[in-house]
Design a protein around this motif. Structure first.
Motif, short mmCIF file in Angstrom:
data_model
loop_
_atom_site.label_atom_id
_atom_site.label_comp_id
_atom_site.label_asym_id
_atom_site.label_seq_id
_atom_site.Cartn_x
_atom_site.Cartn_y
_atom_site.Cartn_z
N THR B 83 0.93 -1.17 -0.09
CA THR B 83 0.18 0.07 0.05
C THR B 83 0.83 1.25 -0.06
OG1 THR B 83 -0.16 0.01 2.38
CG2 THR B 83 -1.99 -1.28 1.03
N GLY B 84 1.97 1.30 -0.80
CA GLY B 84 2.63 2.31 -0.88
C GLY B 84 2.20 3.34 -1.73
N ALA B 86 2.74 4.85 -4.83
CA ALA B 86 2.34 4.19 -6.22
C ALA B 86 1.36 3.23 -6.27
CB ALA B 86 3.83 3.72 -6.70
N VAL B 121 1.42 -3.86 3.51
CA VAL B 121 2.66 -3.77 3.65
C VAL B 121 2.80 -2.30 3.39
CG1 VAL B 121 5.37 -4.13 3.41
CG2 VAL B 121 3.28 -5.90 3.04
N ASN B 122 3.53 -1.14 4.00
CA ASN B 122 3.78 -0.13 3.67
C ASN B 122 4.54 0.52 2.49
OD1 ASN B 122 1.48 1.20 5.21
ND2 ASN B 122 3.12 1.57 7.00
N CYS B 123 4.90 -0.54 1.90
CA CYS B 123 5.75 -0.07 0.52
C CYS B 123 6.90 -1.35 0.53
CB CYS B 123 6.56 1.14 0.39
SG CYS B 123 7.31 1.30 -1.03
N VAL B 124 7.02 -2.21 -0.53
CA VAL B 124 8.07 -3.18 -0.71
C VAL B 124 9.00 -2.80 -1.61
CG1 VAL B 124 6.21 -5.08 -0.06
CG2 VAL B 124 6.76 -4.44 -2.54
N GLY B 125 8.91 -1.43 -2.14
CA GLY B 125 9.85 -0.99 -2.98
C GLY B 125 10.34 -1.54 -4.40
N ALA B 126 8.91 -2.05 -4.66
CA ALA B 126 8.80 -2.46 -6.34
C ALA B 126 7.80 -1.46 -6.97
CB ALA B 126 8.50 -3.91 -6.22
N CYS B 127 7.91 -0.29 -6.76
CA CYS B 127 6.71 0.75 -6.91
C CYS B 127 6.64 1.03 -8.56
CB CYS B 127 7.34 2.13 -6.55
SG CYS B 127 8.06 2.05 -4.79
N ALA B 128 7.68 0.60 -9.18
CA ALA B 128 7.52 0.76 -10.79
C ALA B 128 6.62 -0.30 -11.30
CB ALA B 128 9.04 0.65 -11.44
N MET B 129 6.47 -1.44 -10.55
CA MET B 129 5.78 -2.61 -11.11
C MET B 129 4.48 -2.26 -10.31
SD MET B 129 8.05 -4.05 -12.00
CE MET B 129 7.10 -5.57 -12.25
N TYR B 139 6.42 -12.50 -6.20
CA TYR B 139 5.99 -10.99 -6.30
C TYR B 139 5.04 -10.86 -7.68
CZ TYR B 139 9.53 -9.05 -3.25
OH TYR B 139 10.20 -8.62 -2.03
N HIS B 140 3.82 -10.30 -7.72
CA HIS B 140 3.16 -9.94 -8.72
C HIS B 140 3.00 -8.34 -9.10
CE1 HIS B 140 1.88 -14.46 -8.86
NE2 HIS B 140 1.90 -14.26 -7.56
N GLY B 141 3.66 -7.98 -10.06
CA GLY B 141 3.51 -6.63 -10.43
C GLY B 141 2.65 -6.38 -11.44
#
Lengths: 631, 161
Positions: B83-84, B86, B121-129, B139-141
């Motif tokens: 839930t970041g 992006a 989760v507050n952001c997993v750092g895969a924001c580009a996906m 991971y499912h982008g």
């Protein structure tokens, strides 16, 4: 294996380069978290198998390399074939055989796998000619995507530890700090504190036992540059930390890594072990008699631990609560000893600055913000990914140049920077040069380098509410203004998005914000009102629409928005029917579809999938049909 | 503490052997305990407090402060919805709703058969996906509500294997 002098380093590097030269071709497969999510590991495995089966490894001297994040995650899995520099995007395992046959063995390109520039619809052959890459300048990310992060020889071949060797063999600690000072390097974690000032204070602080700490607790939602650096080039981070430790006289250090970054922990662990074996860590580094060692500390998943004093408490094994900052960490930090704490990207810059000189770094950027900065460009922009640019590039060049504009060519609304401590920069400031000062003046901040692009379908009241809800959850609860202020503010926003806003709410929000800015203990609380205040400053009319007309101009607040299908425009493609999670749409293929309001949950899925412009439209809930155009 | 079964403490001994017996190691030990047991069992926490010579209250204070830890057993597969920022503006909420509907539990809860736990989760750092859903380790982008059922079915198949 231990490298004990500058001469031994040069010799090791020469050998590393010689063995790399034996690889006449290299196939670089991006194995950053983004590409892995798209299945790049299977692509890399298929390449290795295919090379073996075809005897390409022996015959043509071809090797596969699993690298860190190339940045252009949107188009992953990415494959680069060197030395030709051909970039293939969205490569699937089934494409591998063809690549081996035509490109690796045959030397021809496969047009369908090349990147197509949407601006002119032309295929781009070379990596460096893709607009996403062409406009970047990489310092902290200099080796990411080029090296195998788990192979120190490969990293050294690309120049890793050359800055450390130069510093320790040719310079004094004082001169190193002077060099960093003249480079103008400031903290890349967001606050922009002058790095050399921290280092000097720590060097001059009393006490034998000192620490250096690397902050890898990249908690800002929407930012992932530190993850990519730790995963893709851990050696540049280690190099910077060892230089810093030597300069300030520390013998122990920690890298604090976020719990959510498992691959970063793995690659850093491997890198530390290799650096130790090669004499860059441990006793008698490079034969100088200097001892320094480093441990990884995994975070526990608390946003507040990105704050330096909370982070140090967490390394000590305690609850991560910040403390007041009148005592500086450089006097009493970790375990109450003098401590230098810098961000991952700051550490990664250090080695390059010492190698190429302060003038080189200070030659980039703006008057007060020198060098380059890494950003994650994400949200409603066409080319999402990780970028590094000289400070001072305008938002317009970033969003429309590198980012390629807004998805679906919709109108641009704002860029959010600085995470929950930052703000939203509106369209009128698109020509703003991005540096620490300009962003702060605009009511935002640099932060961890997250740039989240928003279009007309983003409700700014909802964005502010989102950050409040994030911070309410993450507030450590130690001080009242932050803990209670956030809660009360969130309650007002819950009313706003549900159409229960009252006149006076905006003023109440502003009063609470002022109290939190004045009274909170740490920066998390002091800066928490920033997303609220910046949206109020630039998008006040959206707030007023929510309060006085119970409408959401972006059509995102569900309690205020309804959807309908315009009969004249619906071509019966049936996509909305499939997308609706509430079974609120009826209709058969090639026939008119209808949204049943009593079942509709206003999620907007139909609006987003509809390929015919205007066929699905939204209007304020409970507004009679004759007034609907007034949105 | 009531109602929790006694757990096998063999993994704990192994974990404790890896770290110095001091408070500094507390978070790292709890990380490993969580990894081994998928939660922090109370009787293990008592032993951790004893071994590291840290008051039990302090162990609980750390165990409840950090989000990585849970005091209740978790499902075999954790479904994490990012839930970041992006992901938020690209529709993370719709994904949560769909996953909640399919698994018939709310976010933060665990299915009765202990198969799945939903977490945000507050952001997993895969924001580009964005938006991103992580089912177990996968991971499912660019995740879509319509594909969520498939992600879950894959994990269910893994359970059976």
């Amino acid at each position: 294996m231990r490298i004990e002098s500058a001469a031994a380093y040069d010799e090791f590097r020469r050998r590393a380069l010689d063995s790399a030269a034996a690889h006449r071709q290299e196939v670089l497969v991006c194995c950053g978290t983004g590409c892995l999510a798209n299945g790049s590991m299977r692509v890399a495995e298929t390449f290795a198998k295919e090379f073996q089966a075809r005897g390409l490894t022996a015959e043509v001297g071809t090797f596969t390399k699993r690298t860190g994040c190339h940045g252009f995650c949107q188009r992953g899995p990415l494959v680069v074939i060197q030395p030709a520099g051909i970039l293939y995007t969205q490569v699937k395992p089934r494409d591998v055989a063809e690549i081996c046959e035509k490109t690796v063995a045959g030397g021809t390109v496969i047009p369908r796998l090349l990147y197509k520039n949407p601006a002119d619809n032309k295929r781009v052959e070379h990596y460096g000619d893709v607009p996403f890459y062409a406009n970047q300048t990489r310092v902290a990310m200099r080796n990411i995507g080029k090296i195998d992060p788990t192979d120190i020889a490969d990293a050294i071949g690309h120049g890793a530890y050359a800055g450390l060797v130069k510093a320790m063999s040719e310079m004094t600690p004082e001169r190193v700090i002077g060099e960093i000072e003249r480079s103008g390097l400031r903290g890349r974690g967001g606050a922009g504190f002058v790095t050399a000032r921290k280092w000097r204070a720590c060097r001059n602080a009393e006490g034998e036992r000192k620490f250096v700490v690397c902050n890898g607790d990249e908690g800002d939602p929407g930012a992932f540059k530190d993850r990519s650096i730790m995963e893709g080039d851990p050696h540049s981070v280690l190099e910077g930390i060892v230089i810093g430790a030597w300069a300030v006289g520390a013998h122990e250090g920690f890298i604090y890594v976020r719990d959510e970054y498992p691959l970063a922990v793995v690659n850093l662990t491997v890198a530390i072990e290799q650096a130790r074996r090669h004499g860059f860590l441990g006793a008698n580094i490079l034969g100088t008699g200097f001892d320094f060692d480093l441990a990884i500390s995994r975070g526990g998943g608390a946003f507040v631990c990105g704050e330096s004093s909370a982070l140090m408490r967490s390394i000590e094994g305690k609850v991560g609560e910040p403390r007041q900052k009148y005592v500086h960490a450089t006097d009493k930090g970790l375990f109450d000893r003098p401590t230098v704490l810098n961000n991952v990207e700051t550490w990664a810059d250090v080695g390059a600055i010492l190698l190429h000189g302060a003038e080189w770094f200070a030659g980039m950027g703006t008057e007060k913000s020198k060098g380059t900065k890494a950003f994650s460009l994400v949200g409603k922009v066409k080319n999402t990914g990780l970028i590094e640019l000289p400070m001072g590039m305008t938002l317009r060049d970033i969003v429309y140049g590198i980012g390629g504009g807004i998805i679906g060519d919709r109108p641009f609304k704002a860029v959010q920077t600085g995470g929950p401590s930052g703000g939203c920069v509106p369209e009128s400031l698109l020509d703003l040069p991005v540096d620490y000062e300009r962003l702060t003046e605009a009511g935002s901040m640099m932060g961890s380098g997250g740039m989240i692009v928003m279009d007309d379908r983003t409700c700014m009241v909802d964005v502010a509410r989102y950050f409040l809800s994030f911070l309410t959850e993450e507030s450590c609860g130690k001080c009242v203004p932050c803990r209670e202020g956030l809660k009360q503010m969130l309650a007002i926003y819950d009313d706003l998005v549900a159409g229960r806003g009252k006149p006076g709410d905006i003023e109440r929000i502003e009063t609470l914000a002022a109290g939190m800015q004045l009274g909170s203990l740490c920066e998390l609380g002091k800066s928490a009102p920033n997303p609220v205040l910046s949206t109020l400053r630039y998008f006040r009319s959206e707030y007023e629409a929510h309060i006085f007309a119970q409408t959401c101009p972006a059509g995102m607040c569900r309690d205020l928005t309804s959807y309908e299908i315009v009969p004249e425009l619906c071509n019966g493609c049936h996509l909305c029917f499939k997308a609706c999670p509430a079974d609120a749409i009826t209709g058969e293929t090639k026939k008119l579809h209808t949204i049943h309001q009593e079942k509709c949950i206003s999620c907007g899925a139909c609006y987003d999938v509809c390929p015919t412009e205007g066929a699905v439209r939204f209007f304020p809930k409970n507004r009679p049909a004759e007034n609907r155009e007034a949105v | 503490m009531n109602g929790q079964p006694c757990v096998n403490t063999a993994p704990l001994d192994e974990i404790l052997a890896r770290y110095p017996a001091s408070e500094t190691a507390l978070i790292q030990v709890l990380q490993d305990v969580h990894h081994a047991y998928h939660y922090l069992p109370c009787d293990v926490l008592v032993k951790v407090a004893d071994a590291l010579d840290v008051p039990l209250a302090k162990v609980f204070s750390v165990g409840t402060f950090y989000k990585a830890f849970s005091l209740v057993p978790q499902g075999r597969t954790i479904v994490r919805v990012c839930t970041g920022t992006a992901c938020h503006i690209r529709g993370a909420n719709r994904l949560i709703e769909e996953i909640e509907r399919l698994l018939k539990i709310k976010s933060g809860e665990t299915t009765e058969d202990m198969g799945f736990t939903i977490k945000t989760v507050n952001c997993v750092g895969a924001c580009a996906m964005a938006p991103v859903v992580i089912v177990g380790e996968r991971y499912h982008g660019s995740a879509e509500p319509a594909k969520v059922a498939k992600y879950i079915a894959e994990a269910e198949a893994d359970h059976e294997n």
